[in-house]
Design an enzyme around this catalytic site. Structure first.
Site, PDB file in Angstrom:
ATOM      1  N   HIS A  72      -0.431   0.881   9.860  1.00 30.21           N
ATOM      2  CA  HIS A  72      -1.563   1.348   9.228  1.00 30.21           C
ATOM      3  C   HIS A  72      -2.489   1.594  10.128  1.00 30.21           C
ATOM      4  O   HIS A  72      -3.749   2.015  10.159  1.00 30.21           O
ATOM      5  CB  HIS A  72      -2.397   0.126   8.526  1.00 30.21           C
ATOM      6  CG  HIS A  72      -1.619  -0.576   7.631  1.00 30.21           C
ATOM      7  ND1 HIS A  72      -1.021  -1.755   7.942  1.00 30.21           N
ATOM      8  CD2 HIS A  72      -1.100  -0.504   6.195  1.00 30.21           C
ATOM      9  CE1 HIS A  72      -0.278  -2.207   6.907  1.00 30.21           C
ATOM     10  NE2 HIS A  72      -0.372  -1.218   5.834  1.00 30.21           N
ATOM     11  N   HIS A  78       3.462   4.793   2.939  1.00 35.34           N
ATOM     12  CA  HIS A  78       4.660   4.583   3.732  1.00 35.34           C
ATOM     13  C   HIS A  78       5.739   5.250   3.036  1.00 35.34           C
ATOM     14  O   HIS A  78       6.768   4.632   3.469  1.00 35.34           O
ATOM     15  CB  HIS A  78       4.811   2.972   3.938  1.00 35.34           C
ATOM     16  CG  HIS A  78       3.417   2.014   4.411  1.00 35.34           C
ATOM     17  ND1 HIS A  78       3.088   2.659   5.646  1.00 35.34           N
ATOM     18  CD2 HIS A  78       2.770   1.232   3.718  1.00 35.34           C
ATOM     19  CE1 HIS A  78       2.023   1.579   5.821  1.00 35.34           C
ATOM     20  NE2 HIS A  78       1.541   1.078   4.581  1.00 35.34           N
ATOM     21  N   ASP A 128      -1.482  -8.646   0.620  1.00 34.13           N
ATOM     22  CA  ASP A 128      -0.063  -8.705  -0.205  1.00 34.13           C
ATOM     23  C   ASP A 128       0.438  -9.743  -0.347  1.00 34.13           C
ATOM     24  O   ASP A 128       0.773 -10.227  -1.594  1.00 34.13           O
ATOM     25  CB  ASP A 128       0.968  -7.713   0.823  1.00 34.13           C
ATOM     26  CG  ASP A 128       0.602  -6.643   1.028  1.00 34.13           C
ATOM     27  OD1 ASP A 128      -0.413  -6.032   1.738  1.00 34.13           O
ATOM     28  OD2 ASP A 128       1.204  -5.315   0.357  1.00 34.13           O
ATOM     29  N   GLY A 143       0.925  -1.279   0.069  1.00 36.02           N
ATOM     30  CA  GLY A 143       0.008   0.096  -0.053  1.00 36.02           C
ATOM     31  C   GLY A 143       0.925   1.324  -0.095  1.00 36.02           C
ATOM     32  O   GLY A 143       2.001   1.341   0.379  1.00 36.02           O
ATOM     33  N   SER A 144       0.400   2.271  -0.706  1.00 36.46           N
ATOM     34  CA  SER A 144       1.018   3.724  -0.600  1.00 36.46           C
ATOM     35  C   SER A 144       0.893   4.236   0.685  1.00 36.46           C
ATOM     36  O   SER A 144       0.064   3.784   1.642  1.00 36.46           O
ATOM     37  CB  SER A 144       0.699   4.424  -1.665  1.00 36.46           C
ATOM     38  OG  SER A 144       0.859   4.152  -2.857  1.00 36.46           O
ATOM     39  N   LYS A 147       5.916  -7.824   2.403  1.00 36.57           N
ATOM     40  CA  LYS A 147       5.426  -7.767   4.023  1.00 36.57           C
ATOM     41  C   LYS A 147       4.342  -8.548   4.338  1.00 36.57           C
ATOM     42  O   LYS A 147       3.267  -8.771   3.579  1.00 36.57           O
ATOM     43  CB  LYS A 147       5.114  -6.085   4.122  1.00 36.57           C
ATOM     44  CG  LYS A 147       6.371  -5.216   3.982  1.00 36.57           C
ATOM     45  CD  LYS A 147       5.932  -3.894   4.467  1.00 36.57           C
ATOM     46  CE  LYS A 147       4.874  -2.874   3.854  1.00 36.57           C
ATOM     47  NZ  LYS A 147       4.615  -3.047   2.561  1.00 36.57           N
TER      48      LYS A 147
END
Lengths: 333, 333
Positions: B219, B56, B109, B53-54, B104
């Site tokens: 998150h 990070h 994912d 995910g963006s 991760k």
């Protein structure tokens, strides 16, 4: 106030101690709050010193090392270091080639660095040239300055004059590079949130949930106006118009474009802003020759960003590409 | 919500476009949201891919380049990329030496990368090995995972396996390095504030003015406990005790110590935390062989930090020192 600290009074010293543990390639004088490159003074090389209030990290301590500063003096958060620190640093980095003081234009900083230069001349005959950065186009005078404030261009001055010194240029020429960079650089910033100085325990100013401060200073000083929050594309226009018209920059110019985060803004947003700035530059026919994106001159956890443009000639670009080895900027080594 | 964005739906694509403008040494496939090193596929070299995910940043796109990743796939904020992105990236970076997927440990994912690996094998016969990072000692299972979450060690895996690939080691050996690094790394984090996903427009969780979340996920997932705010020295103990006892680390070990900012915490505080971590390590007779301090795996503007320790042997330290040339980590070139 939510911070990863112990006692507010110990923040600066404890952070410097931590920096020393993290970077054995630096030498930290904790008593005087000075960060040195471990091999200073470097024989035959002009010494470069900067410093200022803490809370702007990595500026200045994170820019100490090969190709940038020989020493950085850390004041209390948002407070100038004292002349004794600058004097000690000046004497310690002088190998006989003289010392350049890079000073952001805030009244206390300029005065204290001047005093240190006079004392160094009197005590050890050290030759010092002071270059004052004043690149912030937002306001003419401000809370802490006569004239414009020194902001983002300071990072570029430290990199470029540092590279010139590393090449072995004499003091006058290194100072000329620093002055040229300041004279050809312009910046402006915006804040979405305030920040909290640990010793104060409460925000330095207030902004409503739908407001932002256009032209903010790096200590939260007022800028041009408090306005309604706007999309990134409009914010970029608000920052770029005063910058582009001031020098002025013109079609065909090569620039180093520096998008700086104030501390609390994610890199995701900084890159988005870089895209907006690049779009505007393209519209003006200005070429991005080099760039830097990240939080390099911060205001603690303030959310926001600043844009710095530097009109660059071939010498500037060669100096930019030269090796640098500091905690915050590192390449070529 | 105060952010430097235009439409929430456009944030990821616009940030990638800005990244492309800032880094001409990268190649950005905007349609597939993949960031490539411009010279991929590199003949004879194992290809390294990561993604997630963006939100990070700089992880993962900021780690693309010589000595680290060949490609990074960007999902929506805090949302896994889809298998088609990973498949496209896998095929594009394979020079015949095979591809390592660094993933991760989050359910979406892992599943999507597995699917991409199967599709790549079927379509082009590309050999893929997947290494899943799961270094977070805070919780056994979590909101988005079976087993431990993958956090800070991922940055170290990307650096070290990337260096091994650059040396020309074959796929199996590069994967062995990645697995060794994960197996010898442990992390834990703490949040002082939540963060706001642009599309949601409100904070992911709430914390009172005097509270912090110990063991938080990247998150904003719950950790071990919501507790009263504490001094940095106590916070460091809360993070270090579970890390040190888990592997366990012991006197005489060499470690790479990584103090990571969550996005909204000033570098001043991260260095102060580094000092606390160094003090604890010294008390245990553990040697800091290398270190990294900064915001490298963020959670948007969340305030807080995580600590990652990696037990390091000589090979690991040699790989750490090897040249790297990415937007976020750069040395030796």
């Amino acid at each position: 106030m939510k911070k990863l600290i112990n006692e507010p009074a110990g923040v600066v010293t404890e952070a410097l101690a931590g920096m020393g543990a993290a970077h054995p390639e630096l030498r930290i004088d904790l008593e005087n709050r000075i960060v040195y490159r471990a091999d200073a003074p470097v024989t035959g090389k002009v010494g470069l010193i900067s410093g200022g209030g803490s809370g702007h990290e990595p500026m200045h301590s994170g820019f100490v090392g090969l190709g940038m500063l020989d020493a950085a003096c850390a004041g209390e958060v948002f407070t100038s270091p004292v002349p004794d620190q600058m004097l000690e640093a000046t004497k310690s980095v002088d190998s006989g080639a003289g010392v350049l003081h890079i000073v952001k234009n805030y009244t206390g900083d300029v005065m204290n660095f001047e005093m240190a230069a006079e004392l160094a001349a009197a005590e050890t005959g050290t030759e010092v040239i002071q270059v004052v950065t004043n690149d912030d186009v937002a306001v003419k005078d401000s809370l802490y300055t006569a004239g414009r404030r020194g902001v983002g261009v300071t990072v570029l001055v430290e990199k470029l004059a540092g590279a010139a010194a590393e090449q072995g240029r004499p003091l006058k020429e290194v100072a000329d590079v620093a002055q040229l960079v300041n004279d050809n650089g312009r910046s402006m910033g915006i804040a979405l949130t305030p920040c909290t100085v640990p010793a104060a325990g409460k925000p330095t100013f207030t902004l409503a949930e739908d407001e932002m401060e256009v032209g903010v200073g790096i200590h939260g000083e007022p800028g041009r106006a408090t306005v309604k929050l706007a999309p990134a594309s409009e914010i970029a226009e608000m920052l770029m118009e005063p910058i582009l018209s001031d020098l002025p920059y013109k079609a065909g110019d090569n620039v180093i474009a520096f998008i700086n985060g104030m501390g609390g803004t994610p890199l995701l947003e900084l890159y988005l802003m870089f895209g907006e700035v690049a779009r505007i530059l393209k519209g003006h026919g200005i070429e991005i020759a080099r760039s830097l994106t990240g939080s390099y001159m911060t205001s603690l956890e303030m959310a926001g960003c600043s844009v710095t443009l530097l009109k660059a000639n071939d010498d500037i670009m060669t100096l930019w590409d030269a090796p640098v080895n500091t905690p915050a900027l590192r390449w070529g080594v």
